[in-house]
Design a protein around this motif. Structure first.
Motif, PDB file in Angstrom:
ATOM      1  N   HIS A   1      58.816  98.685  83.904  1.00 40.49           N
ATOM      2  CA  HIS A   1      57.917  97.535  83.796  1.00 40.49           C
ATOM      3  C   HIS A   1      58.697  96.243  83.620  1.00 40.49           C
ATOM      4  O   HIS A   1      58.416  95.230  84.288  1.00 40.49           O
ATOM      5  N   ALA A   2      59.687  96.245  82.742  1.00 43.51           N
ATOM      6  CA  ALA A   2      60.478  95.038  82.490  1.00 43.51           C
ATOM      7  C   ALA A   2      61.212  94.587  83.747  1.00 43.51           C
ATOM      8  O   ALA A   2      61.274  93.387  84.051  1.00 43.51           O
ATOM      9  N   LEU A   3      61.783  95.541  84.482  1.00 45.68           N
ATOM     10  CA  LEU A   3      62.503  95.213  85.708  1.00 45.68           C
ATOM     11  C   LEU A   3      61.570  94.622  86.759  1.00 45.68           C
ATOM     12  O   LEU A   3      61.919  93.638  87.434  1.00 45.68           O
ATOM     13  N   MET A   4      60.389  95.198  86.892  1.00 46.81           N
ATOM     14  CA  MET A   4      59.443  94.693  87.887  1.00 46.81           C
ATOM     15  C   MET A   4      58.989  93.275  87.559  1.00 46.81           C
ATOM     16  O   MET A   4      58.943  92.400  88.426  1.00 46.81           O
ATOM     17  N   ILE A   5      58.654  93.047  86.298  1.00 48.25           N
ATOM     18  CA  ILE A   5      58.220  91.709  85.888  1.00 48.25           C
ATOM     19  C   ILE A   5      59.323  90.682  86.144  1.00 48.25           C
ATOM     20  O   ILE A   5      59.077  89.592  86.683  1.00 48.25           O
ATOM     21  N   GLU A   6      60.541  91.027  85.769  1.00 47.19           N
ATOM     22  CA  GLU A   6      61.668  90.107  85.948  1.00 47.19           C
ATOM     23  C   GLU A   6      61.910  89.819  87.429  1.00 47.19           C
ATOM     24  O   GLU A   6      62.104  88.663  87.831  1.00 47.19           O
ATOM     25  N   THR A   7      61.889  90.871  88.247  1.00 49.39           N
ATOM     26  CA  THR A   7      62.133  90.713  89.678  1.00 49.39           C
ATOM     27  C   THR A   7      61.053  89.864  90.337  1.00 49.39           C
ATOM     28  O   THR A   7      61.350  88.957  91.129  1.00 49.39           O
ATOM     29  N   ILE A   8      59.801  90.144  89.995  1.00 44.59           N
ATOM     30  CA  ILE A   8      58.687  89.399  90.580  1.00 44.59           C
ATOM     31  C   ILE A   8      58.724  87.936  90.132  1.00 44.59           C
ATOM     32  O   ILE A   8      58.547  87.015  90.940  1.00 44.59           O
ATOM     33  N   GLN A   9      58.974  87.717  88.847  1.00 43.00           N
ATOM     34  CA  GLN A   9      59.012  86.351  88.321  1.00 43.00           C
ATOM     35  C   GLN A   9      60.122  85.530  88.990  1.00 43.00           C
ATOM     36  O   GLN A   9      59.907  84.365  89.340  1.00 43.00           O
ATOM     37  N   GLN A  10      61.274  86.131  89.159  1.00 41.54           N
ATOM     38  CA  GLN A  10      62.381  85.426  89.792  1.00 41.54           C
ATOM     39  C   GLN A  10      62.036  85.014  91.214  1.00 41.54           C
ATOM     40  O   GLN A  10      62.336  83.894  91.645  1.00 41.54           O
ATOM     41  N   GLU A  11      61.401  85.901  91.948  1.00 38.05           N
ATOM     42  CA  GLU A  11      61.074  85.598  93.339  1.00 38.05           C
ATOM     43  C   GLU A  11      59.971  84.554  93.441  1.00 38.05           C
ATOM     44  O   GLU A  11      60.013  83.664  94.307  1.00 38.05           O
ATOM     45  N   VAL A  12      58.979  84.643  92.560  1.00 37.76           N
ATOM     46  CA  VAL A  12      57.917  83.642  92.553  1.00 37.76           C
ATOM     47  C   VAL A  12      58.494  82.266  92.230  1.00 37.76           C
ATOM     48  O   VAL A  12      58.151  81.257  92.864  1.00 37.76           O
ATOM     49  N   ASN A  13      59.374  82.222  91.245  1.00 34.27           N
ATOM     50  CA  ASN A  13      60.007  80.945  90.881  1.00 34.27           C
ATOM     51  C   ASN A  13      60.856  80.388  92.020  1.00 34.27           C
ATOM     52  O   ASN A  13      60.984  79.169  92.178  1.00 34.27           O
ATOM     53  N   ARG A  14      61.429  81.259  92.812  1.00 34.96           N
ATOM     54  CA  ARG A  14      62.228  80.797  93.945  1.00 34.96           C
ATOM     55  C   ARG A  14      61.353  80.099  94.984  1.00 34.96           C
ATOM     56  O   ARG A  14      61.744  79.091  95.586  1.00 34.96           O
ATOM     57  N   VAL A  15      60.141  80.631  95.171  1.00 32.10           N
ATOM     58  CA  VAL A  15      59.246  80.097  96.201  1.00 32.10           C
ATOM     59  C   VAL A  15      58.398  78.947  95.677  1.00 32.10           C
ATOM     60  O   VAL A  15      58.193  77.940  96.354  1.00 32.10           O
ATOM     61  N   SER A  16      57.886  79.109  94.447  1.00 35.90           N
ATOM     62  CA  SER A  16      57.006  78.065  93.898  1.00 35.90           C
ATOM     63  C   SER A  16      57.156  77.981  92.389  1.00 35.90           C
ATOM     64  O   SER A  16      58.158  77.478  91.894  1.00 35.90           O
ATOM     65  N   GLU A  17      56.170  78.525  91.656  1.00 31.24           N
ATOM     66  CA  GLU A  17      56.203  78.436  90.195  1.00 31.24           C
ATOM     67  C   GLU A  17      55.504  79.627  89.570  1.00 31.24           C
ATOM     68  O   GLU A  17      54.415  80.022  89.999  1.00 31.24           O
TER      69      GLU A  17
END
Length: 246
Positions: A86-102
């Motif tokens: 769960h922690a890895l998925m949240i971190e990975t998703i958050q990083q990618e979202v931040n790369r594209v927008s916010e």
């Protein structure tokens, strides 16, 4: 209660037979509803039933209660700790979202909670595929009517055997099935975040929802909450909306 148990047991056995499956699996949270289901599937398939405990930074008390449930009903069980996943998925998703927008922190808690439920669903189906089992849901009538479940999470199951029982009826069934008393009496929680409780999140009580579903009078503000929850979650009780072109 004995008649209800027998009816559910036979129904579960028939569903497995019709699906050409081997048995049944349920996620055991340490809460009332999953404890009842664990007992019921054990009765239906003594040698082909499985309870899966899936902690994600879970309250140690819930884990203790989940263990007590599987030991009390003698169901085969396993523990799949999803905390790191769960922690890895949240971190990975958050990083990618931040790369594209916010990444919107105001929506983070519900996104985190729904991911927990969907990870558990995926885990159950992965294990179910291994054994050719059907996944059994734990929603009672109150939760189903108000949509108090995660779409494609704990709502993603093959069978819903207690969806016609109120929360109080499930509690009575738990007593009949000798579910550990500490599980029966605990404050209901979906283990979505630290300190989360069902009734606080819903904005009303299971007692009022049960009463409403039985046609009894309840305070107007609680009636409004229940009806709003039902209307807002209609999409959860139906399959994906389909566009008909022909």
């Amino acid at each position: 209660m004995e008649q209800i148990v027998e009816k559910i047991k036979v129904w579960l056995q028939n569903q497995v037979k019709q699906a050409n499956a081997n048995g049944l699996i349920v996620g055991v949270s340490g809460g009332l509803d999953s404890a009842v289901i664990a007992n019921l599937i054990k009765r239906a398939f003594p040698n082909d039933s499985l309870g899966v405990i899936m902690p994600i930074n879970s309250n140690p008390t819930d884990l203790k209660d989940a263990e007590a449930v599987v030991q009390a009903c003698h169901i085969t069980s396993m523990n799949v700790d999803l905390t790191a996943t769960h922690a890895l998925m949240i971190e990975t998703i958050q990083q990618e979202v931040n790369r594209v927008s916010e990444w919107h922190e105001k929506n983070a808690r519900i996104a985190d909670a729904n991911l927990r439920a969907r990870l558990r669903m995926s885990t159950l189906y992965t294990i179910a595929n291994n054994y050719n089992y059907l996944v059994v849901g734990t929603d009672n009538m109150a939760e189903w009517f108000t949509g108090y479940f995660t779409k494609y999470g704990d709502g993603g199951v093959d069978l819903q055997p207690i969806v016609d029982l109120t929360k109080q009826e499930v509690r009575e069934l738990a007593h009949f099935l000798h579910v550990p008393v500490e599980v029966i009496e605990k404050n209901p929680s979906a283990d979505l975040w630290v300190g989360q409780t069902d009734e606080e999140e819903m904005g009303t009580t299971y007692a009022y929802i049960d009463a409403y579903l039985k046609g009894e009078e309840i305070p107007e503000k609680d009636k409004e909450v229940i009806e709003q929850l039902h209307a807002r979650t209609e999409h959860k009780r139906n399959i994906a909306t389909q566009l008909r072109l022909k």
